[in-house]
Design a protein around this motif. Structure first.
Motif, short mmCIF file in Angstrom:
data_model
loop_
_atom_site.label_atom_id
_atom_site.label_comp_id
_atom_site.label_asym_id
_atom_site.label_seq_id
_atom_site.Cartn_x
_atom_site.Cartn_y
_atom_site.Cartn_z
N GLN A 160 0.78 -1.15 0.09
CA GLN A 160 -0.20 -0.04 0.02
C GLN A 160 0.92 1.03 0.17
O GLN A 160 1.82 1.40 0.74
CB GLN A 160 -0.84 -0.05 1.26
CG GLN A 160 -1.68 1.07 1.38
CD GLN A 160 -2.97 1.02 2.58
OE1 GLN A 160 -2.55 1.77 3.58
NE2 GLN A 160 -3.92 0.39 2.35
N VAL A 161 0.68 2.22 -1.07
CA VAL A 161 1.42 3.42 -0.88
C VAL A 161 0.33 4.67 -0.75
O VAL A 161 -0.52 4.72 -1.68
CB VAL A 161 1.95 3.41 -2.43
CG1 VAL A 161 2.80 4.70 -2.56
CG2 VAL A 161 2.83 2.33 -2.65
N ALA A 162 0.84 5.33 0.14
CA ALA A 162 0.37 6.64 0.36
C ALA A 162 0.75 7.69 -0.69
O ALA A 162 2.05 8.16 -1.00
CB ALA A 162 0.60 7.29 1.74
N VAL A 163 -0.17 7.99 -1.75
CA VAL A 163 0.37 8.75 -2.96
C VAL A 163 0.61 10.28 -2.61
O VAL A 163 -0.14 10.93 -2.20
CB VAL A 163 -0.57 8.77 -4.20
CG1 VAL A 163 -0.14 9.47 -5.30
CG2 VAL A 163 -1.11 7.11 -4.50
N GLN A 164 1.92 10.72 -3.02
CA GLN A 164 2.13 12.01 -2.59
C GLN A 164 2.28 13.05 -3.95
O GLN A 164 2.19 14.05 -3.94
CB GLN A 164 3.68 11.95 -2.21
CG GLN A 164 3.88 11.19 -0.90
CD GLN A 164 2.85 11.69 0.25
OE1 GLN A 164 3.06 12.94 0.58
NE2 GLN A 164 1.95 11.11 0.84
N SER A 165 2.46 12.35 -5.23
CA SER A 165 2.44 13.00 -6.20
C SER A 165 2.02 12.40 -7.37
O SER A 165 2.47 11.23 -7.48
CB SER A 165 3.78 13.72 -6.64
OG SER A 165 4.43 14.45 -5.73
N THR A 166 1.23 12.85 -8.30
CA THR A 166 0.72 12.47 -9.51
C THR A 166 0.64 13.25 -10.72
O THR A 166 0.22 14.39 -10.52
CB THR A 166 -0.63 11.71 -9.59
OG1 THR A 166 -0.76 10.71 -8.39
CG2 THR A 166 -1.22 11.27 -10.63
N GLY A 167 1.44 12.86 -11.75
CA GLY A 167 1.43 14.02 -12.81
C GLY A 167 0.20 13.75 -13.79
O GLY A 167 0.16 12.36 -13.94
N LEU A 168 -0.39 14.74 -14.44
CA LEU A 168 -1.41 14.28 -15.55
C LEU A 168 -0.61 14.45 -16.72
O LEU A 168 -0.03 15.03 -16.92
CB LEU A 168 -2.52 15.48 -15.37
CG LEU A 168 -3.22 15.63 -13.99
CD1 LEU A 168 -4.21 16.69 -14.07
CD2 LEU A 168 -3.92 14.18 -13.42
N CYS A 169 -1.25 13.50 -17.49
CA CYS A 169 -0.80 13.37 -18.92
C CYS A 169 -1.85 13.31 -19.97
O CYS A 169 -3.13 13.64 -19.62
CB CYS A 169 -0.01 12.23 -18.99
SG CYS A 169 -1.03 10.76 -19.69
N GLY A 170 -1.62 13.33 -21.31
CA GLY A 170 -2.55 13.43 -22.23
C GLY A 170 -3.70 12.34 -22.45
O GLY A 170 -4.75 12.76 -22.58
N SER A 171 -3.59 11.21 -22.07
CA SER A 171 -4.38 10.08 -22.06
C SER A 171 -5.34 10.33 -20.77
O SER A 171 -6.53 10.26 -20.92
CB SER A 171 -3.74 8.79 -21.86
OG SER A 171 -3.08 8.65 -20.51
N ASP A 172 -4.95 10.86 -19.49
CA ASP A 172 -5.74 11.37 -18.42
C ASP A 172 -6.84 12.31 -18.96
O ASP A 172 -7.88 12.50 -18.91
CB ASP A 172 -5.01 11.90 -17.54
CG ASP A 172 -4.11 10.89 -16.74
OD1 ASP A 172 -4.59 9.69 -16.51
OD2 ASP A 172 -3.18 11.34 -16.29
N LEU A 173 -6.20 13.26 -19.91
CA LEU A 173 -7.05 14.53 -20.19
C LEU A 173 -8.12 13.93 -21.29
O LEU A 173 -9.11 14.52 -21.32
CB LEU A 173 -6.20 15.60 -20.77
CG LEU A 173 -6.72 16.73 -21.38
CD1 LEU A 173 -7.46 17.43 -20.38
CD2 LEU A 173 -5.74 17.51 -22.21
#
Length: 378
Positions: free
Chosen positions: A36-49
């Protein structure tokens, strides 16, 4: 004995086009061989958009609500049974793809081509696998990678897009002293420039239709020279289109004083005119790497490639790249790479982050390149 109270967490869930909802969900303990990972950073990319705007990315349409995000890093909070390589408190990056490890591609080390790959935040498979825009995420331990000491969470979130370029560079046999041209200076194109410089390229130049992004690439040392393509009406015929691509390629090579072309061309736009130009801007015996995803069917000047032995390589995701990506990110060799991250927002403001990425500019008119989602502010 009283029952253990359920633990809850927050997740940003996509229900349809532009329909993001901040929801409370049960936080389950990690299963066998998971962490289990406590997420600290997520970058958004073109597929997410694309998923946010249209509810689909190409052929892959949303079939049920799910969580986006796949460029991420965080801290291990718990490990399941069987996990030996991770421990609570460890800083890590999350590799989003889960390969089958049994097919011929996986056994050959090309797991990016695994037909049974499940990829967090992709709607290709169903049930969908939730991505990283949540407080905590359970994920197989074998695709969770420890961070070097000098690699921040934000830098580690760049390991996923950087991996795309490392994989492409390996397929191109990118080496020191080569001359490199990059079409497109969005986040992927900037990373292509940065990687080529880190590999010791003798020259790295960039082409785009956006002068502001080109200026950013040059002023921060990602490209030594830049060229902004002229805007023009769409050609009326295929012959006109191919002729224009050749003429624009010739003008580009003249601008860079490289009449014979470049050793490696990274095509990061996916736009048909740039794909056509890339063949003409490669030196005889050079390589064109098709990285950008855009036009589905492209008319190519194949004779121009065949007669000059220009190799055209496809490149899809990555395999066995994360250790190198994280090492590079922590080494300082990717000069000014942190400037790629132009905006930061907390998890509960994810909808604003997508709107920023969609517009390409913030409320003050500042350019948006890479938006990173941090943890909840509460």
């Amino acid at each position: 004995m009283s029952p253990v109270a359920a633990q809850y967490q927050r997740a940003v869930v996509l229900h349809g086009p532009k329909d993001l909802r901040l929801e409370e969900r049960v936080s389950w303990p990690p299963a066998h061989n998971h962490a289990q990972v406590a997420v600290q950073s997520t970058g958004l990319c073109g597929s997410d958009l694309h998923y946010y705007l249209d509810g689909r990315n190409g052929d892959f349409a949303l079939q049920a609500p799910f969580v986006l995000g796949h460029e991420a890093a965080g801290v291990v909070t718990a490990v399941g049974t069987g996990v030996k390589n991770l421990f609570p408190g460890q800083r890590v990056a999350i590799e989003a793809g889960i390969m089958c490890k049994a097919c011929n591609y996986c056994k050959a080390g090309r797991y990016n081509l695994c037909k049974d790959m499940r990829f967090a935040s992709s709607a290709k498979t169903f049930p969908h696998l939730d991505g990283t825009l949540q407080d905590r995420m359970n994920h197989p331990a074998h695709v969770i990678h420890p961070l070097p000491d000098h690699c921040s969470f934000e830098q580690a979130a760049l390991a996923e897009p950087l991996s795309v370029l490392i994989h492409a560079a390996r397929r191109a046999n990118l080496a020191a002293d080569q001359r490199v041209l990059v079409f497109g200076v969005g986040a992927i194109g900037i990373l292509a420039c940065a990687l080529a410089n880190a590999y010791g390229a003798s020259q790295v130049v960039a082409v785009d239709i956006n002068q502001a992004r080109l200026d950013f690439a040059k002023s921060n040392g990602f490209a030594s020279q830049i060229h902004c393509l002229p805007m023009a009406d769409k050609p009326k015929t295929t012959d006109e289109q191919l002729r224009r691509a050749k003429d624009n390629a010739s003008a580009t090579l003249s601008k860079f004083n490289e009449p014979d072309g470049f050793d490696v061309v990274f095509e990061c736009t996916g736009a048909e005119p740039c794909i056509q130009m890339s063949i003409h801007t490669a030196v005889a015996g050079g390589k064109v790497m098709l990285i950008g995803m855009g036009s589905r069917n492209v008319m190519l000047p194949l004779s121009a490639a065949a007669l000059r032995e220009v190799d055209i390589h496809g490149s899809f995701r990555y395999a066995n790249t994360y250790p190198e990506a994280l090492k590079l990110l922590g080494s300082g060799k990717l000069r000014n790479i942190e400037k790629l991250i132009t905006h930061r927002v907390p998890l509960e403001d994810t909808a604003r982050a997508f709107e920023l990425l969609s517009r390409g500019k913030d409320e003050d008119g500042n350019m948006v390149i890479k938006v990173v989602i941090g943890p909840s502010s509460s």
